[in-house]
Design a protein around this motif. Structure first.
Motif, mmCIF file in Angstrom:
data_model
loop_
_atom_site.group_PDB
_atom_site.id
_atom_site.type_symbol
_atom_site.label_atom_id
_atom_site.label_comp_id
_atom_site.label_asym_id
_atom_site.label_seq_id
_atom_site.Cartn_x
_atom_site.Cartn_y
_atom_site.Cartn_z
ATOM 1 N N ALA A 1 0.634 -1.563 -0.118
ATOM 2 C CA ALA A 1 -0.124 -0.158 0.165
ATOM 3 C C ALA A 1 0.348 0.980 0.249
ATOM 4 O O ALA A 1 0.609 2.297 -0.894
ATOM 5 N N GLU A 2 1.836 1.460 0.789
ATOM 6 C CA GLU A 2 2.912 2.227 0.353
ATOM 7 C C GLU A 2 2.967 2.761 -0.974
ATOM 8 O O GLU A 2 3.325 3.659 -0.848
ATOM 9 N N ALA A 3 3.688 1.981 -1.697
ATOM 10 C CA ALA A 3 4.267 2.079 -3.038
ATOM 11 C C ALA A 3 2.876 2.828 -4.002
ATOM 12 O O ALA A 3 3.268 3.456 -4.724
ATOM 13 N N GLU A 4 1.521 2.352 -3.300
ATOM 14 C CA GLU A 4 0.513 2.820 -4.156
ATOM 15 C C GLU A 4 0.652 4.295 -3.364
ATOM 16 O O GLU A 4 0.705 4.948 -4.072
ATOM 17 N N ILE A 5 0.669 4.345 -2.368
ATOM 18 C CA ILE A 5 -0.024 5.948 -1.139
ATOM 19 C C ILE A 5 1.159 6.883 -1.633
ATOM 20 O O ILE A 5 0.947 8.107 -1.499
ATOM 21 N N GLU A 6 2.436 6.529 -1.456
ATOM 22 C CA GLU A 6 3.079 7.852 -1.165
ATOM 23 C C GLU A 6 3.595 8.379 -2.178
ATOM 24 O O GLU A 6 4.111 9.524 -1.884
ATOM 25 N N PRO A 7 3.776 8.201 -2.976
ATOM 26 C CA PRO A 7 4.367 9.062 -4.597
ATOM 27 C C PRO A 7 3.894 10.163 -4.440
ATOM 28 O O PRO A 7 4.087 10.869 -5.021
ATOM 29 N N ASP A 8 1.920 10.235 -4.042
ATOM 30 C CA ASP A 8 1.118 10.708 -3.910
ATOM 31 C C ASP A 8 0.367 11.503 -3.331
ATOM 32 O O ASP A 8 -0.870 10.706 -3.095
ATOM 33 N N VAL A 9 0.382 11.268 -1.955
ATOM 34 C CA VAL A 9 0.105 11.192 -1.085
ATOM 35 C C VAL A 9 -1.171 12.558 -0.190
ATOM 36 O O VAL A 9 -2.614 11.184 -0.467
ATOM 37 N N ARG A 10 -0.974 12.925 -0.654
ATOM 38 C CA ARG A 10 -2.354 14.344 -0.564
ATOM 39 C C ARG A 10 -3.814 14.101 -1.720
ATOM 40 O O ARG A 10 -4.819 14.422 -1.087
ATOM 41 N N GLY A 11 -3.151 13.476 -2.510
ATOM 42 C CA GLY A 11 -4.429 12.880 -3.408
ATOM 43 C C GLY A 11 -4.648 11.619 -3.825
ATOM 44 O O GLY A 11 -5.809 11.581 -3.552
ATOM 45 N N TRP A 12 -4.405 10.156 -2.788
ATOM 46 C CA TRP A 12 -4.524 9.508 -2.478
ATOM 47 C C TRP A 12 -5.584 9.555 -1.224
ATOM 48 O O TRP A 12 -6.528 9.294 -0.896
ATOM 49 N N LEU A 13 -5.091 10.467 -0.005
ATOM 50 C CA LEU A 13 -6.100 10.755 0.578
ATOM 51 C C LEU A 13 -7.349 11.802 0.574
ATOM 52 O O LEU A 13 -8.639 11.113 0.773
ATOM 53 N N ALA A 14 -6.700 11.984 -0.377
ATOM 54 C CA ALA A 14 -7.935 12.328 -0.857
ATOM 55 C C ALA A 14 -9.748 12.141 -1.556
ATOM 56 O O ALA A 14 -10.632 12.163 -1.025
ATOM 57 N N GLY A 15 -8.993 10.764 -2.099
ATOM 58 C CA GLY A 15 -10.012 10.064 -2.571
ATOM 59 C C GLY A 15 -10.572 9.234 -1.702
ATOM 60 O O GLY A 15 -11.281 8.849 -1.757
ATOM 61 N N PHE A 16 -9.667 8.656 -0.713
ATOM 62 C CA PHE A 16 -10.123 8.017 -0.095
ATOM 63 C C PHE A 16 -11.174 8.054 1.301
ATOM 64 O O PHE A 16 -11.758 7.781 1.471
ATOM 65 N N TYR A 17 -10.580 10.159 1.575
ATOM 66 C CA TYR A 17 -11.648 10.677 2.387
ATOM 67 C C TYR A 17 -13.012 10.306 1.569
ATOM 68 O O TYR A 17 -14.010 10.428 2.156
ATOM 69 N N ALA A 18 -13.257 10.883 -0.076
ATOM 70 C CA ALA A 18 -13.994 11.160 -0.503
ATOM 71 C C ALA A 18 -14.766 10.028 -0.859
ATOM 72 O O ALA A 18 -16.264 9.984 -0.145
ATOM 73 N N ALA A 19 -14.006 8.942 -1.140
ATOM 74 C CA ALA A 19 -14.963 7.155 -1.008
ATOM 75 C C ALA A 19 -15.401 7.196 -0.172
ATOM 76 O O ALA A 19 -17.102 6.451 -0.494
ATOM 77 N N LEU A 20 -15.627 7.649 0.776
ATOM 78 C CA LEU A 20 -16.345 7.082 2.427
ATOM 79 C C LEU A 20 -16.633 7.989 3.138
ATOM 80 O O LEU A 20 -17.318 8.146 3.823
ATOM 81 N N SER A 21 -16.880 9.082 2.594
ATOM 82 C CA SER A 21 -17.747 10.497 2.919
ATOM 83 C C SER A 21 -19.012 10.546 2.337
ATOM 84 O O SER A 21 -19.634 10.261 0.609
ATOM 85 N N ALA A 22 -20.386 11.112 3.134
ATOM 86 C CA ALA A 22 -22.007 10.541 2.459
ATOM 87 C C ALA A 22 -22.286 11.545 1.336
ATOM 88 O O ALA A 22 -22.799 10.872 0.139
ATOM 89 N N ASP A 23 -21.592 12.653 0.913
ATOM 90 C CA ASP A 23 -21.838 13.811 -0.291
ATOM 91 C C ASP A 23 -21.132 13.001 -1.364
ATOM 92 O O ASP A 23 -21.299 13.781 -2.183
ATOM 93 N N THR A 24 -19.476 12.224 -1.128
ATOM 94 C CA THR A 24 -18.920 12.399 -2.033
ATOM 95 C C THR A 24 -18.640 11.133 -3.044
ATOM 96 O O THR A 24 -18.036 10.173 -3.811
ATOM 97 N N MET A 25 -18.897 9.925 -1.608
ATOM 98 C CA MET A 25 -19.088 8.504 -1.842
ATOM 99 C C MET A 25 -19.594 8.066 -3.041
ATOM 100 O O MET A 25 -20.765 8.189 -4.051
ATOM 101 N N ARG B 1 -10.561 2.587 -7.357
ATOM 102 C CA ARG B 1 -12.853 3.002 -7.049
ATOM 103 C C ARG B 1 -12.801 3.657 -6.787
ATOM 104 O O ARG B 1 -14.011 4.864 -6.256
ATOM 105 N N PHE B 2 -11.823 5.460 -6.243
ATOM 106 C CA PHE B 2 -11.678 6.075 -5.966
ATOM 107 C C PHE B 2 -12.727 7.371 -6.786
ATOM 108 O O PHE B 2 -12.422 7.870 -7.829
ATOM 109 N N PRO B 3 -13.458 7.860 -6.086
ATOM 110 C CA PRO B 3 -14.285 8.963 -6.727
ATOM 111 C C PRO B 3 -12.888 10.311 -6.975
ATOM 112 O O PRO B 3 -12.350 10.259 -6.208
ATOM 113 N N THR B 4 -13.109 11.024 -8.107
ATOM 114 C CA THR B 4 -12.452 12.142 -8.118
ATOM 115 C C THR B 4 -13.171 13.535 -8.156
ATOM 116 O O THR B 4 -14.559 13.626 -8.674
ATOM 117 N N GLY B 5 -12.801 14.547 -8.477
ATOM 118 C CA GLY B 5 -13.010 15.809 -8.527
ATOM 119 C C GLY B 5 -13.778 16.648 -6.772
ATOM 120 O O GLY B 5 -12.603 16.326 -6.529
#
Length: 330
Positions: free
Chosen positions: A168-192, A212-216
């Protein structure tokens, strides 16, 4: 308690078995220890600290070992549940208290529950957000998760994906900010993702979780500045310490054998989001609360709420927490 005291936020590093734990405090009164989940930090309690302080409590939000400014042991097995429980007990002692209420969200809810289970001498009440209490026991976690993929094994559950060191580190650490944004959005009521879309809790074989994370747009609860706080911490620390929690689930299963099926008898509170997968996947655990949490004061399901409930619905969460805390003996 003066208003000046209630508004005074203090950062400190206190000794623990891990080395040091970073704690952020606000207010005076009975101690309430706040434990975050993955992938977060003490900052996930930014809305609760002032509300609890204003209600007459000493709120203390920590960085779990491996996160933020807390120590990050190298050994993977240093992140087993018993170690985290002892960190929490050490924080209470370092803050000059003998006991505390402990409240946790996501992994923090499980850590809080096990803290109450293993150290009832320290933690006299427990609040669980998002993840219900499931007593130790049952099948070995890694074996259970391995069977959660789709028919034919074309999908892999995210917990199994996280358990392999470095993957998972190999996926996340090259773009921490973008990955976190997608992960938070994927599990939030208004953006899932919409119903019927590929489930972001699973990884296609050979793919990445973020596929599978949402974008936007960011979720309404998450500002660009909030995202910066989280991203800057994980860019500095890396993700291994946080992910090592998932890599100890089988060790925890063995470590807690003596507590198989044990209830938590202290006063308890449960709050979850109606749109959180944990609420539906673990419905049986919620239904078992009369047996597993006999001291449960109340169980609340927040409508139009995803996984990050104390950030998605801070006012409702604060009201439920302070109302419950006011019922506890001092």
């Amino acid at each position: 308690m003066s208003q000046q005291t209630a508004n005074d936020v203090k950062h400190r590093l206190v000794p623990s078995p891990a080395g040091r734990v970073h704690v952020v405090e606000q207010g005076e009164g009975p101690l309430v220890l706040l434990v975050h989940g993955f992938p977060e930090s003490w900052y996930s309690w930014r809305h609760q600290l002032p509300a609890l302080a204003a209600a007459g409590y000493r709120a203390a939000a920590l960085d779990v070992r491996g996160y933020g400014r807390s120590s990050k042991p190298r050994a993977t097995d240093a992140y087993r549940m018993r170690e985290l429980v002892e960190d929490n007990a050490a924080v209470v002692q370092a803050l000059g208290e003998r006991s505390a209420v402990i409240v946790g969200h996501d992994w923090g809810a499980t850590i809080a529950a096990d803290s109450a289970l293993l150290r009832p001498d320290v933690f006299h009440a427990v609040g669980l957000l998002s993840v219900p209490y499931t007593p130790p026991g049952g099948p070995m976690p890694s074996e259970a998760f391995a069977h959660m993929g789709g028919t034919g094994g074309e999908e892999e559950f995210y917990v199994s994906y996280f358990q392999e060191p470095g993957r998972a580190e190999a996926e996340i650490e090259p773009d921490v900010r973008g990955w976190l944004a997608g992960f938070y959005a994927a599990l939030s009521a208004d953006t899932m993702p919409a119903a019927g879309s590929p489930d972001p809790h699973f990884v296609t074989r050979g793919g990445k979780l973020r596929d599978r994370f949402p974008t936007g747009a960011l979720p309404a609860w998450l500002t660009e500045a909030d995202l910066d706080v989280y991203a800057e911490e994980f860019e500095r620390t890396g993700l291994t310490g946080a992910l090592n929690r998932y890599r100890n689930m089988d060790r925890d299963w063995k470590d807690l054998t003596a507590f198989t099926g044990a209830p938590i008898t202290q006063p308890a509170l449960f709050i979850a989001g109606a749109l959180d997968a944990s609420t539906t996947w673990l419905a049986a655990a919620i239904e078992a609360f009369p047996t597993t949490l006999p001291g449960l004061s109340a169980s609340h399901i927040l409508e139009n709420c995803g996984h990050w409930l104390q950030q998605e619905h801070p006012e409702a969460t604060n009201q439920l927490l302070t109302t419950w805390l006011s019922t506890l003996p001092t």
